[in-house]
Structure formats: structure tokens, C-alpha cells
Design a protein around this motif. Structure first.
Motif, PDB file in Angstrom:
ATOM      1  N   UNK A  30       0.829  -1.203   0.000  1.00  0.00           N
ATOM      2  CA  UNK A  30       0.000   0.000   0.000  1.00  0.00           C
ATOM      3  C   UNK A  30       0.861   1.250   0.000  1.00  0.00           C
ATOM      4  N   UNK A  31       2.055   1.141   0.641  1.00  0.00           N
ATOM      5  CA  UNK A  31       2.950   2.297   0.701  1.00  0.00           C
ATOM      6  C   UNK A  31       3.791   2.431  -0.560  1.00  0.00           C
ATOM      7  N   UNK A  32       3.710   1.446  -1.436  1.00  0.00           N
ATOM      8  CA  UNK A  32       4.463   1.495  -2.703  1.00  0.00           C
ATOM      9  C   UNK A  32       5.902   1.075  -2.577  1.00  0.00           C
ATOM     10  N   UNK A  33       6.293   0.431  -1.473  1.00  0.00           N
ATOM     11  CA  UNK A  33       7.696   0.059  -1.281  1.00  0.00           C
ATOM     12  C   UNK A  33       7.916  -1.443  -1.334  1.00  0.00           C
ATOM     13  N   UNK A  34       6.902  -2.211  -1.566  1.00  0.00           N
ATOM     14  CA  UNK A  34       7.041  -3.662  -1.645  1.00  0.00           C
ATOM     15  C   UNK A  34       6.378  -4.116  -2.942  1.00  0.00           C
ATOM     16  N   UNK A  35       7.074  -4.971  -3.674  1.00  0.00           N
ATOM     17  CA  UNK A  35       6.512  -5.449  -4.931  1.00  0.00           C
ATOM     18  C   UNK A  35       6.311  -6.951  -4.837  1.00  0.00           C
ATOM     19  N   UNK A  36       5.414  -7.438  -5.643  1.00  0.00           N
ATOM     20  CA  UNK A  36       5.181  -8.874  -5.659  1.00  0.00           C
ATOM     21  C   UNK A  36       6.447  -9.602  -6.123  1.00  0.00           C
ATOM     22  N   UNK A  37       6.667 -10.811  -5.619  1.00  0.00           N
ATOM     23  CA  UNK A  37       7.869 -11.569  -5.946  1.00  0.00           C
ATOM     24  C   UNK A  37       7.887 -11.905  -7.435  1.00  0.00           C
ATOM     25  N   UNK A  38       9.049 -11.679  -8.088  1.00  0.00           N
ATOM     26  CA  UNK A  38       9.180 -11.922  -9.521  1.00  0.00           C
ATOM     27  C   UNK A  38      10.402 -12.796  -9.768  1.00  0.00           C
ATOM     28  N   UNK A  39      10.466 -13.438 -10.928  1.00  0.00           N
ATOM     29  CA  UNK A  39      11.695 -14.149 -11.274  1.00  0.00           C
ATOM     30  C   UNK A  39      12.867 -13.175 -11.342  1.00  0.00           C
ATOM     31  N   UNK A  40      14.076 -13.697 -11.120  1.00  0.00           N
ATOM     32  CA  UNK A  40      15.259 -12.853 -11.176  1.00  0.00           C
ATOM     33  C   UNK A  40      15.349 -12.185 -12.544  1.00  0.00           C
ATOM     34  N   UNK A  42      21.625 -24.716 -22.916  1.00  0.00           N
ATOM     35  CA  UNK A  42      20.583 -25.007 -23.911  1.00  0.00           C
ATOM     36  C   UNK A  42      19.166 -24.920 -23.355  1.00  0.00           C
ATOM     37  N   UNK A  43      18.961 -24.170 -22.306  1.00  0.00           N
ATOM     38  CA  UNK A  43      17.628 -23.969 -21.735  1.00  0.00           C
ATOM     39  C   UNK A  43      16.848 -23.042 -22.675  1.00  0.00           C
ATOM     40  N   UNK A  44      15.941 -23.620 -23.473  1.00  0.00           N
ATOM     41  CA  UNK A  44      15.264 -22.853 -24.513  1.00  0.00           C
ATOM     42  C   UNK A  44      14.428 -21.703 -23.947  1.00  0.00           C
ATOM     43  N   UNK A  45      13.804 -21.916 -22.792  1.00  0.00           N
ATOM     44  CA  UNK A  45      13.002 -20.848 -22.191  1.00  0.00           C
ATOM     45  C   UNK A  45      13.875 -19.641 -21.862  1.00  0.00           C
ATOM     46  N   UNK A  46      15.023 -19.905 -21.256  1.00  0.00           N
ATOM     47  CA  UNK A  46      15.940 -18.812 -20.934  1.00  0.00           C
ATOM     48  C   UNK A  46      16.475 -18.158 -22.206  1.00  0.00           C
ATOM     49  N   UNK A  47      16.790 -18.970 -23.226  1.00  0.00           N
ATOM     50  CA  UNK A  47      17.346 -18.417 -24.469  1.00  0.00           C
ATOM     51  C   UNK A  47      16.356 -17.487 -25.159  1.00  0.00           C
ATOM     52  N   UNK A  48      15.066 -17.836 -25.114  1.00  0.00           N
ATOM     53  CA  UNK A  48      14.039 -16.960 -25.697  1.00  0.00           C
ATOM     54  C   UNK A  48      14.005 -15.626 -24.957  1.00  0.00           C
ATOM     55  N   UNK A  49      14.038 -15.690 -23.626  1.00  0.00           N
ATOM     56  CA  UNK A  49      14.027 -14.466 -22.819  1.00  0.00           C
ATOM     57  C   UNK A  49      15.279 -13.630 -23.080  1.00  0.00           C
ATOM     58  N   UNK A  50      16.413 -14.309 -23.166  1.00  0.00           N
ATOM     59  CA  UNK A  50      17.670 -13.586 -23.383  1.00  0.00           C
ATOM     60  C   UNK A  50      17.680 -12.918 -24.751  1.00  0.00           C
ATOM     61  N   UNK A  51      17.172 -13.612 -25.747  1.00  0.00           N
ATOM     62  CA  UNK A  51      17.156 -13.047 -27.104  1.00  0.00           C
ATOM     63  C   UNK A  51      16.256 -11.821 -27.186  1.00  0.00           C
ATOM     64  N   UNK A  52      15.162 -11.823 -26.413  1.00  0.00           N
ATOM     65  CA  UNK A  52      14.234 -10.695 -26.425  1.00  0.00           C
ATOM     66  C   UNK A  52      14.725  -9.504 -25.604  1.00  0.00           C
ATOM     67  N   UNK A  53      15.658  -9.748 -24.708  1.00  0.00           N
ATOM     68  CA  UNK A  53      16.091  -8.688 -23.788  1.00  0.00           C
ATOM     69  C   UNK A  53      16.694  -7.515 -24.551  1.00  0.00           C
ATOM     70  N   UNK A  54      16.368  -6.292 -24.112  1.00  0.00           N
ATOM     71  CA  UNK A  54      16.891  -5.070 -24.727  1.00  0.00           C
ATOM     72  C   UNK A  54      17.827  -4.380 -23.735  1.00  0.00           C
TER      73      UNK A  54
END
Length: 540
Positions: A34-44, A92-104
Motif C-alpha cells: 500500500x505504501x508502494x515500497x514492496x513489490x510482488x515476488x518476480x523471477x530474477x 541449452x535452456x530454450x526458455x531462458x534463451x528466448x528471454x535472453x534473445x528478447x532482452x533489450x
């Protein structure tokens, strides 16, 4: 609408205390939300995931190189394939590779690491394929285990090489050269199987054929490479023809044969090699020469062994741990291979880059070049006289013999590389016919239709590597010319500091041309290598 995200209940079970703590933490987090200082847990964040995977790779590759070192020392019951499979899993983790390729990424270092990891993923999917690694392991084990039959003798690779170089009986040398076909009979089909597998895997995981993918990975363009090869062949041709004529005269033969080439050069230094270059003093001399440049090699582990290859340095942990294996050659051959491996080890020990991927993905010809810079010190008259107690006449003889031998070997290595490129381009060809045709063109000798091609161990274990040896020679001679201009021909710690800062400490942060321009003031060129190889003949 209630702001409480769950029913607040406290039971009287034995978990009451833990439940109260859990509830209080959730309440505190809700207040902070509510105070805007805590966020929901996210992947690294993807950058943090990249950091973690690089750290995993660094550890796994350290284990891999330590294992390969033990295998080369003779522990044939060991296998690095389980470690290679772990590496493949991380990369060769395809899920990670997709995320890495999309990263800007905006940070240039992160952009570089992103590109390197994606390339590493393709490379690993190809080279660590289980079927391929099984074949390569079989080839490597056979290379290490084979003993060559010459008459009633059973010889290691080093012993066979020594016979070719030093035996005055031409018939025995011919038998030794023809004995090289024995490894082709044992390994030839397996190497061809590996070539087809690599081509198939490259077409599956990349948009290039395997040889081009590897060439680009090593920081080279095929147009530049073939242009350099043509320049070297054309501009050294007159000197090479003079060399062949001189060989015929000195050896008293009408025709130079493959088994004459190495013998001719070894003959010039044979009278003092055993005395001036004893095997037992090789490593102390290498350490002494490194010390003169300000480098300490005490932490580097070095062993002699009967190997199926010339020798090697193992980059266990860049900046921290390197190991060397030297084949049991004799005389200057032993020193030449050991000093080259020592140059590699210096590169690995002095590496100072901010990321494992940038440390490990240096352009291969730069690594070969830094190794050869150290090797070239062995043939400088100033070093030979001071460190090895050669007379001025012996030093001149050593220098000229080395230059002429390099003239032959550089041309031969170009032929090795071109044969490999052509075989990968059309694996259905007979690799022996391709090899013999191109070597006859570059060396001017009849290969007698003998299948000796698989005696080159790099065809099996390190594909598309050979061109890096030639480009490495270009790099080395250009660096040596620059350092000589700065410090003269006798190098000390100031020269060592510049070599370290501009070359030995560097990885993949820049391209070869960028490093050469920064370190020597000009782009990579074959000019200095050609100048070295094209000097006028003096030996008779």
C-alpha cells in the motif's frame, strides 16, 4: 471491499507460532504494498540469470578441463561426457534463451555477453551433442593409444616424429612417413562420421554450414582468410622454390619426397641440439624467459606425456589456473611445442576481463598469436646466446633453419586448412584425395596416394582450427614488429607490461582488428609474416 488478502485466523495447533509469524509477515508486506515500497515476488531479472549461468559455466568448464588433463595423462577410464552434458543443460535452456534473445540491454557489456551466450548456446548444442561427443572421444582415445609400427618397432607419435626428423636412412624415413596411414585406418571413418554429424547439427541449430559458423565464431571472415592465404602462397613462392632446389642439392636427390622435409631442417641443428636444448631444462628455461618479461609461472602445472597431439595448455580458470602438457619430443622440437603451450598458459593466467564469457570467447587466432609471440623468443639470436649459451654462428643457424622450416610449415598448414574446408563442404569426397591434391600444390611433393591425412589430430578433436594457426602467425609477427619498434630487440618488463595490457590480458571485448589497431596501430595484415618468410636463403 476488504483490503485484507486472506482470512486472519489463528488456530491452536502445534504450528501456531509459525503460523502467527507467517501471518505477520504477510500483513507487513501488504502494508508496504500500500505504501508502494514492496513489490510482488518476480523471477530474477534476465541479467541476474545470465550472471548465474556464466558462473555455472565457469565451474563446469573448470571441471571439464581438469578431467581432460587427466585423460590426456593416461587415465583412459575417465570420461568428460557427463560434464559436457551438464554444460549442454546450462546453455541449452530454450526458455531462458528466448528471454535472453528478447532482452533489450543498454549496457554495452551486457549486450556483448548476450551475443556471446546466444552463440555459445548454438556451439554447445552442436559440439556437445551426445552422439558427436561419443565419436570424438573415441577418436581422441585412439589418437592417444596408438603405437605406430615401423619394421619391428612400436613407436609413439613423438618417437615417430623423431625418426622422421633425425634418421639419416632415407628408406627408414619413408617407412615412418607411410606408417602415418595407420591412424587413418583406425580413425578415418570415425572422423568422417564426426564431420557429417557436425554438418547436420549446424543445419539444425544455425543458419550457416558448420565450417562458416565456426569461422565466424573465431572472429574471421572467409573472404579475408582466403585472401590472406593467397597472398602468403603467392608472395612466398619464389623463396619456397629456392628452398626446394637447395634441398635437392644438399640431400643429393633428384626429387624431394615428404619424408625428406623435416629431416632437412633438423639436420642443421642436430650437432648441438642435445647439448643446448636438453628436455630436463625446457620448463625452467620457459619460466626464466617469462620472468624476464615480468611474468611468474610458478602456479602453472606442467607435465610431459606421450600424447596423440603436439602439446596443449588447459584454461582451467582464467586468471587463476592453467595447466600444460608437453609431448615427449626431443631437442628444439620439445622446446618449440613447450614454449607455444606456455604462451597459451600466459594468456589464460594473465586474462583480465569482467565476465567469464568475455574471458573464454577470445578470438582463437588472437590466442594462437599470443602463444606464438612467446615461441618466437626462442629463435631470437639475443635470447639464444644469452639464455641457451649458443655461439653467434649457432644462433644464426638456428634462426635461419627456423625461418625456412616455418616457410614450409605455414604453407603446409594452409593446405591443412583448405583440405578441411573442402571436406566439410562436400563430405562425400575422399578426404585423402582432397588432402593429397592440395598438399602437393602447396608443398611441391608427391603424396603417393597415401591416406596420411588423419595423422593431423586436429581434424578429429578440434575442427576448423588450423586456419587459426596461420592467422596466429600473422598476429604474432605483427606484434613482435611493434614491440621491437617500441623497446628494441631485447625485451624486458616494460615490454612485458605492454604485451600484457594490450594482448595477454584481453578476451572477447573487441574484435581481432580492434585489438590489433589498438595494440599495434594498424589492422591485421599478413605483411610482417610474409616479410619474415621471404628472406633470402643462407643455409646450404
Amino acid at each position: 471491499m476488504s483490503l485484507v488478502p486472506f482470512d486472519f485466523k489463528v488456530d491452536d495447533s502445534r504450528h501456531e507460532r509459525a503460523s502467527i509469524h507467517f501471518v505477520m509477515r504477510r500483513l507487513l508486506c501488504w502494508v508496504l504494498i500500500l505504501a508502494g515500497t514492496c513489490v510482488a515476488q518476480k523471477p530474477a531479472p534476465i541479467a541476474a540469470q545470465l550472471d548465474a549461468r556464466e558462473q555455472q559455466l565457469e565451474k563446469l568448464y573448470a571441471d571439464y578441463w581438469r578431467m581432460e588433463y587427466k585423460i590426456a595423462l593416461g587415465e583412459s577410464n575417465l570420461s568428460s561426457r557427463p560434464i559436457q552434458e551438464q554444460i549442454r543443460t546450462v546453455v541449452s535452456d530454450d526458455k531462458f534463451l528466448v528471454q535472453l534473445k528478447k532482452a533489450k540491454f543498454t549496457d554495452p557489456l551486457l549486450q556483448k555477453r548476450q551475443k556471446l551466450f546466444l552463440n555459445e548456446a548454438v556451439y554447445t548444442k552442436i559440439t556437445n551433442d551426445p552422439a558427436l561427443t561419443a565419436v570424438v572421444e573415441q577418436v581422441t582415445n585412439q589418437d592417444n593409444a596408438i603405437r605406430y609400427k615401423v619394421g619391428d618397432r612400436s613407436l609413439t607419435r613423438a618417437e615417430l616424429t623423431d625418426l622422421l626428423e633425425h634418421n639419416p636412412d632415407r628408406r627408414i624415413r619413408e617407412a615412418a612417413w607411410r606408417a602415418e596411414t595407420q591412424i587413418t585406418k583406425a580413425n578415418g571413418d570415425h572422423i568422417r562420421q564426426a564431420i557429417r554429424l557436425r554438418n547436420d547439427l549446424a543445419s539444425k541449430y544455425s543458419d550457416e554450414i558448420f565450417s562458416m559458423f565456426m569461422l565466424h565464431r573465431k572472429g574471421l571472415e572467409v573472404q579475408d582468410l582466403f585472401s590472406w592465404f593467397d597472398q602468403i602462397k603467392e608472395q612466398t613462392e619464389p623463396e619456397y622454390q629456392r628452398l626446394l632446389a637447395q634441398m635437392r642439392k644438399v640431400l643429393g636427390v633428384a626429387k624431394i619426397e615428404p619424408w625428406d622435409l623435416d629431416f632437412y631442417f633438423a639436420n642443421f641443428t642436430q650437432s648441438f641440439e642435445a647439448q643446448k636444448f636438453p628436455v630436463a631444462e625446457g620448463w625452467p628455461k620457459a619460466k626464466q624467459l617469462a620472468q624476464a618479461l615480468g611474468y611468474n609461472l610458478d602456479s602453472v602445472e606442467m607435465h610431459d606425456a606421450d600424447l596423440g597431439f603436439g602439446g596443449a595448455a588447459y584454461p582451467v580458470l582464467y586468471g587463476k589456473e592453467a595447466k600444460i602438457l608437453a609431448n615427449r619430443y626431443k631437442g628444439i622440437d620439445y622446446y618449440d611445442h613447450l614454449f607455444h603451450a606456455t604462451g597459451h598458459a600466459l594468456h589464460y593466467e594473465l586474462m583480465d576481463e569482467p565476465s567469464y564469457l568475455i574471458r573464454a570467447n577470445y578470438a582463437e587466432p588472437m590466442d594462437e598469436g599470443t602463444a606464438q609471440v612467446f615461441t618466437l623468443q626462442l629463435y631470437r639470436p639475443e635470447v639464444e646466446i644469452k639464455t641457451f649459451a649458443l655461439s653467434p654462428a649457432q644462433a644464426r643457424q638456428m634462426g635461419t633453419s627456423y625461418r625456412l622450416r616455418q616457410l614450409m610449415e605455414v604453407r603446409g598448414t594452409i593446405a591443412d586448412a583448405l583440405s578441411e574446408f573442402e571436406t566439410y563442404g562436400d563430405p562425400d569426397q575422399d578426404p585423402s584425395a582432397v588432402y593429397n591434391r592440395i598438399h602437393s600444390q602447396y608443398l611441391g611433393v608427391d603424396m603417393h596416394d597415401e591416406p596420411v591425412w588423419a595423422f593431423n589430430s586436429l581434424y578429429g578433436s578440434d575442427p576448423i582450427y588450423l586456419q587459426s594457426l596461420v592467422v596466429g602467425d600473422m598476429v604474432a609477427h605483427q606484434i613482435v614488429h611493434h614491440i621491437d619498434q617500441q623497446y628494441g630487440r631485447t625485451w624486458g618488463k616494460a615490454a612485458g607490461e605492454e604485451l600484457k595490457a594490450d594482448f595477454f590480458a584481453r578476451g572477447a571485448e573487441m574484435t581481432i582488428d580492434e585489438y590489433m589497431k589498438k595494440g599495434t596501430g594498424e589492422a591485421l595484415t599478413p605483411r610482417y609474416l610474409v616479410r619474415f618468410l621471404s628472406g633470402s636463403l643462407t643455409l646450404q
